[in-house]
Enzyme design. Structure first.
Site, PDB file in Angstrom:
ATOM      1  CB  CYS A  87      -0.997  -0.080   1.147  1.00 21.70           C
ATOM      2  SG  CYS A  87      -2.472   0.879   0.814  1.00 21.70           S
ATOM      3  CG  HIS A 180      -3.286  -3.236   3.988  1.00 17.97           C
ATOM      4  ND1 HIS A 180      -2.374  -2.567   4.774  1.00 17.97           N
ATOM      5  CD2 HIS A 180      -3.893  -2.298   3.238  1.00 17.97           C
ATOM      6  CE1 HIS A 180      -2.426  -1.276   4.520  1.00 17.97           C
ATOM      7  NE2 HIS A 180      -3.349  -1.085   3.594  1.00 17.97           N
ATOM      8  CD  GLU A 182      -0.558  -5.310   6.378  1.00 18.09           C
ATOM      9  OE1 GLU A 182      -0.478  -5.862   5.255  1.00 18.09           O
ATOM     10  OE2 GLU A 182      -0.860  -4.106   6.519  1.00 18.09           O
TER      11      GLU A 182
HETATM   12  N1  GLN Z   1      -3.767   6.326   0.876  1.00 22.05           N
HETATM   13  C1  GLN Z   1      -2.469   6.110   1.438  1.00 22.05           C
HETATM   14  C2  GLN Z   1      -1.408   6.904   0.677  1.00 22.05           C
HETATM   15  O1  GLN Z   1      -1.672   7.464  -0.314  1.00 22.05           O
HETATM   16  C3  GLN Z   1      -2.110   4.640   1.428  1.00 22.05           C
HETATM   17  C4  GLN Z   1      -3.087   3.895   2.293  1.00 22.05           C
HETATM   18  C5  GLN Z   1      -2.519   2.673   2.956  1.00 22.05           C
HETATM   19  O2  GLN Z   1      -1.310   2.456   3.018  1.00 22.05           O
HETATM   20  N2  GLN Z   1      -3.407   1.897   3.517  1.00 22.05           N
HETATM   21  O3  GLN Z   1      -0.299   6.958   1.100  1.00 22.05           O
END
Ligand code: GLN
Length: 198
Positions: A87, A180, A182
């Protein structure tokens, strides 16, 4: 300095500046590695691999500036040591970041758009497909204001899909996920990453 010898347990760091680093540490232990939370660049020397977790990439950028992580992380990657970014971690590893454009390590040749999934809903769970060694399995995926991969460079392999989108990609020793791994009960992404450290 060294790769784990056969039979030795890999030491995997989880960047612990911000975000959900604790959950990654638990998964790594379940998948059979030693782990440590990384707060200082000097710790990178002791590691066989590193996870950059989800969180907020703009905050992570500021903390990486403050603790001077940029060059040590590039050196870590040049040494061929594996890095998994999930992410926000994927956003930091990508070559190109959109919505808006922001600085990144540029270690994997993908373009990612921030906050591209879940605009209406903060987060959602879905079933996707994970393809490793030519074999496809279903995989539960949790997306939280997740980035979408828009472009895969020629040297980048697509390893998992949600609908038609690639959501897990690998180029050499760099692995990135939009979702994610995890936060679900499944260990396959962490196991796959640990194999990359051998
Ligand atoms: N929206 C976040 C970003 O742009 C990422 C979200 C996340 O890591 N769950 O950094």
């Amino acid at each position: 300095c060294c790769r784990p010898e056969a039979g030795n347990i890999a030491m995997i760091g989880v960047l612990g500046l911000q975000g959900d680093f604790e959950a990654h540490g638990k998964k790594l232990e379940q998948a059979g590695s030693d782990t440590q939370i990384v707060k200082k660049p000097e710790q990178l020397d002791l590691l066989d691999g590193l996870i950059i977790p989800g969180g907020e990439s703009t905050t992570l950028i500021k903390l990486m500036d403050l603790y001077e992580f940029w060059e040590p992380l590039r050196t870590f990657a040049v040494q061929g040591k594996p890095i998994l970014g999930t992410c926000a971690g994927m956003i930091l590893l990508a070559r190109e970041v959109l919505n808006p454009s922001q600085k990144s390590l540029g270690l994997i040749d993908v373009a990612v758009e921030r906050n591209s999934y879940g605009r209406q809903r903060e987060s959602f769970e879905a079933t996707g497909r994970f393809i490793a060694k030519g074999h496809a399995t279903e995989l539960e995926m949790i997306f939280i204001r997740a980035p979408r991969i828009h472009r895969l460079g020629t040297g980048v392999d697509a390893l998992a899909f949600y609908e038609d989108d690639c959501v897990l990609a690998r180029q050499g020793h760099i692995l990135v996920a939009s979702f994610h791994p995890e936060l679900t009960g499944n260990l396959s992404v962490h196991r796959y990453f640990l194999d990359m450290t051998l």
